[in-house]
Write an enzyme that holds these catalytic residues in place. Structure first.
Site, PDB file in Angstrom:
ATOM      1  CG  ASP A  98      -2.728 -17.768   4.278  1.00  0.00           C
ATOM      2  OD1 ASP A  98      -2.562 -17.126   5.335  1.00  0.00           O
ATOM      3  OD2 ASP A  98      -2.394 -18.959   4.161  1.00  0.00           O
ATOM      4  CE1 TYR A 116       5.367  -4.795  -3.156  1.00  0.00           C
ATOM      5  CE2 TYR A 116       4.127  -2.799  -2.756  1.00  0.00           C
ATOM      6  CZ  TYR A 116       4.172  -4.128  -3.080  1.00  0.00           C
ATOM      7  OH  TYR A 116       3.003  -4.807  -3.349  1.00  0.00           O
ATOM      8  CG  ASP A 172      -5.758  -2.479  -4.729  1.00  0.00           C
ATOM      9  OD1 ASP A 172      -5.777  -1.389  -4.112  1.00  0.00           O
ATOM     10  OD2 ASP A 172      -5.209  -2.619  -5.838  1.00  0.00           O
ATOM     11  CG  ASP A 180      -0.032  -2.894  -3.242  1.00  0.00           C
ATOM     12  OD1 ASP A 180      -1.081  -2.292  -3.543  1.00  0.00           O
ATOM     13  OD2 ASP A 180       0.912  -3.055  -4.023  1.00  0.00           O
ATOM     14  CE  LYS A 237       1.832 -17.734   4.487  1.00  0.00           C
ATOM     15  NZ  LYS A 237       0.586 -18.492   4.511  1.00  0.00           N
TER      16      LYS A 237
END
Ligand code: NAD
Length: 366
Positions: free
Chosen positions: A228, A144, A256, A252, A195
């Site tokens: 994942d 970001y 959520d 993020d 990852k």
């Protein structure tokens, strides 16, 4: 009498409604311990735009700078949706605040009481005792914020966009330190999510977290998981996690997902801790509900104030070192809700109370 100095940025729509009640609860809890609240209210978000022409007025920033913490409501809504993206309340208020105070660690409890399991989209037999986990998200680095971040037209006429995922070892170490502190206060289990099978930043992330925990926290049981898989495991068996820590974008998305499986946004609090210390030598932080301004229910007096109240408890814990009062407030919220006082978002067709009555029930439990 010791005073607690913090900025109150209620924001828009339900923001001021739930903030009013949170302040009543905090006043009550603090008064019981002979503490005085010395808070200053300031405009932010849409209120900042309407009254000062900008979502984060200088006067508001000054109030925050002179405080030991920020208790934040939420900002934005239909009234300001037509503004250019850069001027929108969330982008023009929250992101600069995070940047200005280097709020690098976002701590989100994923809490669902056993009595509220019906609020979760998960099958209740998967979460017989509710959910109790914590997500720690790195908030100021990664994809970001990394540069270059741009869209260009190539010589062949095609258009290309680039975002850059970048992390420094020092950034990873400081979020690892926050995660260790959070894990120590719980079951001492920490899962680092990355990852590392694909991303260079994740390889550094995994190595740095592993080394840091080995050096500074051999008492913590550290595991690693690919993002994942973590997304699947959260939906399959959330309580296998105790505390998980991850980089900005993964956090993020996973936070959520965690909010959804925990039922109503009206119950979920969060803390964003800064690199800097406040006048008490404790982390400066911004504390806010996980949800937004809920324009669909604003002005009706039915919003759930619990997330805002629990955010206040986190503020007392992290920025004022008042663990005992924080725990008392958390226990009072739990008791009020589990003994049947419910706002509409957590009532499942049963009897409901409004924002004020919910806060009063919590004060009664205190
Ligand atoms: P939202 O979180 O405001 O609402 C989603 C749903 O959850 C709605 O049905 C709402 O009624 C419900 N809800 C949320 N908080 C509740 C509470 N305390 N009690 C009862 N129900 C509650 O999300 P949205 O509708 O996508 O966004 C509305 C506005 O809020 C947008 O302008 C968005 O940009 C803004 N927003 C701000 C923040 C922030 O300030 N940090 C965060 C998210 C969204």
């Amino acid at each position: 009498m010791p005073t607690l100095k913090f900025a109150v940025l209620a924001g828009d729509y339900i923001g001021p409604e739930v903030m009013t009640e949170a302040l009543r609860v905090l006043e009550h809890a603090a008064g019981q311990e002979n503490l005085t609240l010395a808070y200053i209210k300031a405009d932010v978000g849409g209120a900042g735009i309407d009254n000062h022409g900008t979502a984060l007025p200088d006067s508001t920033l000054k109030v925050c700078e002179q405080s030991d913490a920020i208790l934040f409501g939420s900002v934005g809504g239909p009234k300001w949706e037509k503004l250019p993206p850069k001027e929108q309340p969330e982008r023009a208020a929250l992101l600069p605040l995070r940047k200005h105070f280097t709020l690098f660690a976002n701590i989100r409890p994923g809490l669902l009481y056993r009595e509220l399991t019906d609020a979760s989209p998960l099958k209740t037999n998967r979460i017989p005792d509710g959910i109790d986990i914590v997500c720690i998200r790195e908030l100021t680095g990664g994809l970001y914020f990394g540069l270059p971040k741009q869209t260009t037209t190539l010589p062949d006429g095609d258009v290309q966009a680039v975002d850059t995922m970048v992390y420094r070892k020092s950034e990873i170490e400081r979020i690892a330190a926050t995660a260790i502190t959070a894990a120590r206060a719980r079951k001492k289990k920490l899962c680092s999510v990355d990852k590392a099978n694909v991303l260079e930043t994740s390889v550094l992330w995994r190595k740095t977290v592993t080394d840091y925990v080995a050096r500074h926290a051999p008492d913590i049981a550290l595991t690693h998981m690919y993002v994942d898989n973590a997304a699947m495991q959260l939906a399959r068996d959330p309580n296998q996690f105790d505390v998980f820590v991850t980089e900005n974008m993964f956090g993020d998305i996973l936070s959520d997902e965690m909010a959804v499986i925990c039922g109503s946004l009206g119950m979920l609090s969060s803390a964003s801790l800064g690199a800097g210390k406040n006048s008490l030598g404790l982390p400066f932080g911004l504390y806010e509900p996980a949800g937004g301004t809920a324009p669909d229910i604003a002005g009706k007096g039915i919003a759930n104030p619990c997330a805002q109240i629990l955010s206040g408890a986190l503020m007392l814990r992290f920025s004022f070192g008042l663990e005992k009062i924080a725990m008392r407030i958390e226990a009072a919220v739990k008791k009020a809700v589990t003994s049947g006082t419910r706002t509409a978002d957590i009532a499942f067709g049963g009897a409901t109370v409004g924002t004020r009555a919910m806060a009063e029930a919590i004060i009664a439990q205190l």
